[in-house]
Design a protein around this motif. Structure first.
Motif, short mmCIF file in Angstrom:
data_model
loop_
_atom_site.label_atom_id
_atom_site.label_comp_id
_atom_site.label_asym_id
_atom_site.label_seq_id
_atom_site.Cartn_x
_atom_site.Cartn_y
_atom_site.Cartn_z
N ASP A 1 0.65 -1.00 -0.37
CA ASP A 1 -0.32 0.09 -0.16
C ASP A 1 0.87 1.08 0.11
OD1 ASP A 1 -2.31 -1.76 0.19
OD2 ASP A 1 -2.98 -0.40 1.69
N LEU A 2 0.16 2.13 -0.20
CA LEU A 2 1.05 3.12 -0.55
C LEU A 2 0.41 5.06 -0.92
CD1 LEU A 2 3.65 5.29 -1.85
CD2 LEU A 2 3.04 4.76 -3.70
N SER A 3 0.86 5.66 0.06
CA SER A 3 -0.10 6.88 -0.14
C SER A 3 1.25 8.23 -0.13
CB SER A 3 -1.09 7.11 1.68
OG SER A 3 -1.19 8.37 1.38
N GLY A 4 1.60 8.98 -0.74
CA GLY A 4 2.75 10.28 -1.07
C GLY A 4 2.69 10.59 -1.82
N SER A 5 3.40 11.39 -0.96
CA SER A 5 3.30 12.99 -2.12
C SER A 5 4.82 13.33 -1.96
CB SER A 5 3.00 14.18 -1.10
OG SER A 5 1.76 13.81 -1.26
N THR A 6 5.00 13.86 -3.67
CA THR A 6 6.31 14.63 -4.21
C THR A 6 6.42 16.11 -4.68
OG1 THR A 6 6.75 11.74 -5.07
CG2 THR A 6 7.96 13.71 -5.95
N LEU A 7 7.00 16.70 -4.15
CA LEU A 7 7.10 17.77 -4.37
C LEU A 7 8.44 18.73 -5.26
CD1 LEU A 7 5.04 20.87 -4.59
CD2 LEU A 7 7.25 20.79 -2.61
N GLY A 8 8.19 19.09 -6.50
CA GLY A 8 10.07 18.98 -6.81
C GLY A 8 10.18 20.02 -7.76
N VAL A 9 11.51 20.08 -8.21
CA VAL A 9 11.28 21.06 -8.79
C VAL A 9 12.14 20.24 -10.42
CG1 VAL A 9 12.92 22.63 -8.33
CG2 VAL A 9 11.28 23.83 -9.87
N ARG A 10 12.03 20.80 -11.74
CA ARG A 10 12.87 20.67 -12.80
C ARG A 10 14.03 21.92 -13.07
NH1 ARG A 10 12.42 16.32 -18.07
NH2 ARG A 10 13.41 17.41 -19.46
N TYR A 11 14.26 21.80 -13.57
CA TYR A 11 15.56 22.71 -14.17
C TYR A 11 16.26 22.41 -15.39
CZ TYR A 11 18.81 26.29 -15.19
OH TYR A 11 19.46 27.92 -15.46
N ASP A 12 15.45 23.39 -16.63
CA ASP A 12 16.34 22.64 -17.26
C ASP A 12 18.33 23.35 -18.41
OD1 ASP A 12 14.66 20.42 -19.66
OD2 ASP A 12 12.76 22.01 -18.16
N ILE A 13 18.48 22.42 -17.54
CA ILE A 13 19.84 23.26 -17.63
C ILE A 13 20.56 24.01 -19.42
CG2 ILE A 13 22.85 22.77 -17.65
CD1 ILE A 13 21.31 20.71 -16.09
N THR A 14 20.03 22.81 -20.65
CA THR A 14 19.96 23.12 -21.74
C THR A 14 18.89 22.62 -22.88
OG1 THR A 14 21.34 20.78 -22.82
CG2 THR A 14 22.53 22.78 -21.95
N ASN A 15 18.80 22.41 -23.53
CA ASN A 15 17.69 21.25 -24.30
C ASN A 15 17.24 20.07 -24.16
OD1 ASN A 15 16.51 23.85 -25.47
ND2 ASN A 15 17.30 23.39 -27.15
N TYR A 16 18.74 19.88 -23.70
CA TYR A 16 19.22 18.07 -23.96
C TYR A 16 19.63 17.81 -22.88
CZ TYR A 16 19.27 19.57 -28.74
OH TYR A 16 17.95 20.66 -30.01
N ALA A 17 19.51 18.29 -21.21
CA ALA A 17 19.74 18.44 -20.27
C ALA A 17 19.19 18.75 -19.39
CB ALA A 17 21.05 18.54 -19.81
N ALA A 18 18.52 17.82 -17.96
CA ALA A 18 17.51 19.03 -17.00
C ALA A 18 18.25 18.11 -15.70
CB ALA A 18 16.32 18.61 -17.32
N PHE A 19 18.21 19.06 -15.25
CA PHE A 19 18.46 18.90 -13.22
C PHE A 19 17.04 18.89 -12.63
CE2 PHE A 19 19.83 20.03 -9.07
CZ PHE A 19 20.60 19.64 -8.76
N LYS A 20 17.34 17.94 -11.71
CA LYS A 20 16.14 17.83 -10.88
C LYS A 20 15.87 17.65 -10.03
CE LYS A 20 14.35 15.04 -15.03
NZ LYS A 20 13.69 13.79 -14.56
N GLY A 21 14.96 18.03 -8.03
CA GLY A 21 15.18 18.26 -6.91
C GLY A 21 14.04 18.02 -6.52
N GLU A 22 13.64 17.10 -5.32
CA GLU A 22 12.33 16.58 -4.85
C GLU A 22 12.28 16.20 -3.80
OE1 GLU A 22 10.98 13.93 -8.86
OE2 GLU A 22 11.05 12.75 -6.49
#
Lengths: 430, 163
Positions: free
Chosen positions: A385-406
């Motif tokens: 069973d699961l009950s969960g929340s995820t809060l994060g942000v994605r930052y696109d460093i370039t058109n082809y790479a991204a950094f994400k923090g959650e």
């Protein structure tokens, strides 16, 4: 007299300056300047190519008149704008150039395109016994190759880090014949078209907004069969502005290890089938509504057979201002020996928004997900069973790479404590 | 001093007149419609804006069973591309690139739109490649090209959506 001319000159200059300012260019960003420079470079190299080509053509033809671009009949449609009907003087060089361009854009078969995906992750949680640290995500290679005008091949392989080495896995391998938009037939291994995410975001974390897939469709999980080996028909359904489409498949279904598809053969004589119907209404560009049904017979152990029905529905808004994804699935199992039944449910709702500032590089998101499974379901033993929340942000460093923090807060199992965790990922395609 | 003042006044008036005359020309440059041009043998002459979107999103890939759609799109910075991204795709440049990477590797399309570097090139290719469709500044459309009506309207007509 001299001073008059001086004044006239002064006003002419002023006028020129004013005219130059009358249609000011937009503020040149660094990116625009760079793309303009790139374009100039491309055009210059293209001019060089064309001039070389023209010289060669002239040498080869030695006075023969240039061939026309095309001899096909041309249907003329009137263009009211008067400028559009003005004939443009064309030199033979332009026609020579176009023949070169046509050769450049001719489709060649096969024409293999390869794209790689990778990610590097860091995680830290307050779960007892967990270890924080870095790990390499999946290293994924996607292949796409048209084999003719109507036949195409798609493939996907992944390398997943394990304590003793790397697991190599063929995630998708599909050969497809396109009859037309309404009927495309393919054979191979797919991501099962149940719901939206599983068929929209493949291996390669860069493709998805978040760091991880929702638990209900995670790779290696058993709640929903993520892979499917067999034959599939897909296409659009003539429906005007409703934008209906379908996928229908027949295949092996799950192997005796329920998280795996039957790549090397089925675990029983019963084929699974899947049907997915979706609508992309023309009036609401970005909206997609879908419903799926999946039927299989599971044989986790010899002599133990379970009927499986999965029904799912999804609503997505794919534009990023905002992005909205929601899926629900019910998994029904029936023991064929005792006729006992179990129903498990799962859903997730994900909301993201591409912020307009800083060249739209930031995309915060939130996801809530939920799984409920009857405790005594003997098939989904790995599912909690699961009950969960995820809060994060994605930052696109370039058109082809991204950094994400959650940040994640979730409870796995019944009466278990909630776990907090911080997760970071850099995901890219190359 | 008076003479100088007269000359200055005349020059200022001339400048204003020149500006007034040139202003519509500068404005017109930005109001030129973008025509949807297809290969002459393509069996369509009218598309709704949502049909054009469906074609350029790669959701419609065949004009008929034997004529595949070949998408031609101008390289970045061209005005035609800006119009297409803004009105058809409703995406930024990076979203457009990401969209096509995902589309191809989802196995939903075999190839991305072909890039053309000028309207001349677009004109030549659209008449030479069966099934080709391109966006061309309406003043640069070659005579004899097959221009498709969008929502029943041709470039230059009131209410034409691509500008």
């Amino acid at each position: 007299m001299g001073s008059r001319w001086l004044l006239l000159l002064l006003f002419s200059l002023t006028t020129s300056a004013l005219l130059a300012q009358s249609s000011p260019p937009s503020a040149p960003t660094e990116l625009t300047v760079q793309s303009l420079l790139d374009r100039i470079q491309r055009l210059e190299s293209r001019i060089n190519q064309l001039e070389d080509h023209e010289r060669k053509q002239e040498a080869a033809l030695a006075g023969t008149p240039a061939a026309p671009v095309t001899t096909q009949a041309v249907v003329t449609a009137p263009v009211p704008a008067p400028a559009a009907t003005q004939a443009r003087a064309e030199s033979p060089a332009e026609e020579h150039a176009s023949m070169g361009e046509i050769r450049d854009t001719e489709r060649r078969f096969p024409s293999l395109q390869i794209r790689g995906f990778g990610d590097v992750d860091f995680s830290a949680t307050d779960q007892k016994g967990s270890v924080s640290g870095f790990n390499l995500g999946q290293f994924v290679l996607h292949f796409a190759s048209p084999l003719s005008e109507k036949v195409s091949y798609f493939g996907e392989v992944s390398f997943t880090a394990q304590p003793t080495g790397y697991d190599l896995s063929v995630e998708r391998t599909i050969i497809r014949y396109d009859y037309n938009d309404y009927f495309k037939l393919s054979f191979g291994k797919y991501h099962t078209p149940i719901g939206y995410w599983n068929a929209a975001f493949h291996h390669g974390a860069w493709l998805q907004t978040t760091i991880a897939r929702p638990e209900m469709i995670k790779f290696g999980g058993t709640f929903i069969p993520t892979h499917f080996v067999g034959v599939e028909a897909e296409g659009n359904i003539p429906s005007g502005g409703l934008g209906l489409g379908y996928n229908v498949g027949l295949g092996n279904g799950r192997s005796s290890l329920l998280s795996k598809s039957g790549d090397s053969g089925d675990s029983n004589d019963n084929r699974s089938w899947v049907a997915n119907l979706y609508a992309r209404p023309a009036r609401f560009y970005g909206l997609q509504l879908g419903a799926s049904v999946y039927r299989d017979k599971l044989t986790p152990l010899p002599g133990k057979n379970f009927g499986e029905w999965i029904t799912a529905a999804d609503v997505v808004w794919t534009k990023e201002k905002p992005e909205f994804l929601a899926e629900y699935a019910n998994v029904h199992h029936r023991d064929e020996l005792t006729a006992n039944t179990w129903d498990s449910q799962a859903f997730y709702v994900q909301l993201a928004y591409r912020l307009p500032w800083q060249q739209s590089k930031w995309k915060p998101y939130y996801r809530f997900e939920y799984i409920h499974k009857p405790e005594n379901d003997p098939t989904l033993v790995d599912v909690l069973d699961l009950s969960g929340s995820t809060l994060g942000v994605r930052y696109d460093i370039t058109n082809y790479a991204a950094f994400k923090g959650e940040y994640r807060n979730s409870r796995h199992g019944v009466n278990e404590p909630r776990v907090n965790g911080a997760f970071f990922q850099t995901a890219f395609t190359f | 001093m008076t003479t100088h003042w007269k000359i200055a006044s005349r020059a200022f008036a001339s400048s204003c007149l020149c500006l007034a005359l040139l202003q519509p020309v500068a404005a017109q440059r930005h109001d030129v419609d973008v025509a949807v041009v297809v290969h002459p043998d393509t069996p369509i002459s009218n598309l709704s804006l949502s049909d054009v979107r469906k074609v350029f999103l790669g959701d419609r890939q065949y004009w008929s069973t034997n004529i595949p759609v070949v998408l031609l799109i101008r390289a970045p910075v061209a005005r035609e591309r800006d119009v297409v991204l803004k009105i058809i795709y409703q995406m930024s440049e990076s979203q457009f690139k990401q969209y096509w990477i995902a589309k191809i590797f989802r196995a939903e399309a075999a190839t991305a739109p072909k890039v053309v570097y000028s309207n001349d090139m677009a004109n030549q290719l659209v008449t030479a490649i069966p099934g080709a469709i391109a966006f061309i500044d309406s003043k640069d459309v070659k005579p004899g090209s097959k221009v498709v009506r969008v929502d029943g309207r041709l470039p230059g007509e009131a209410g034409y959506p691509l500008r």
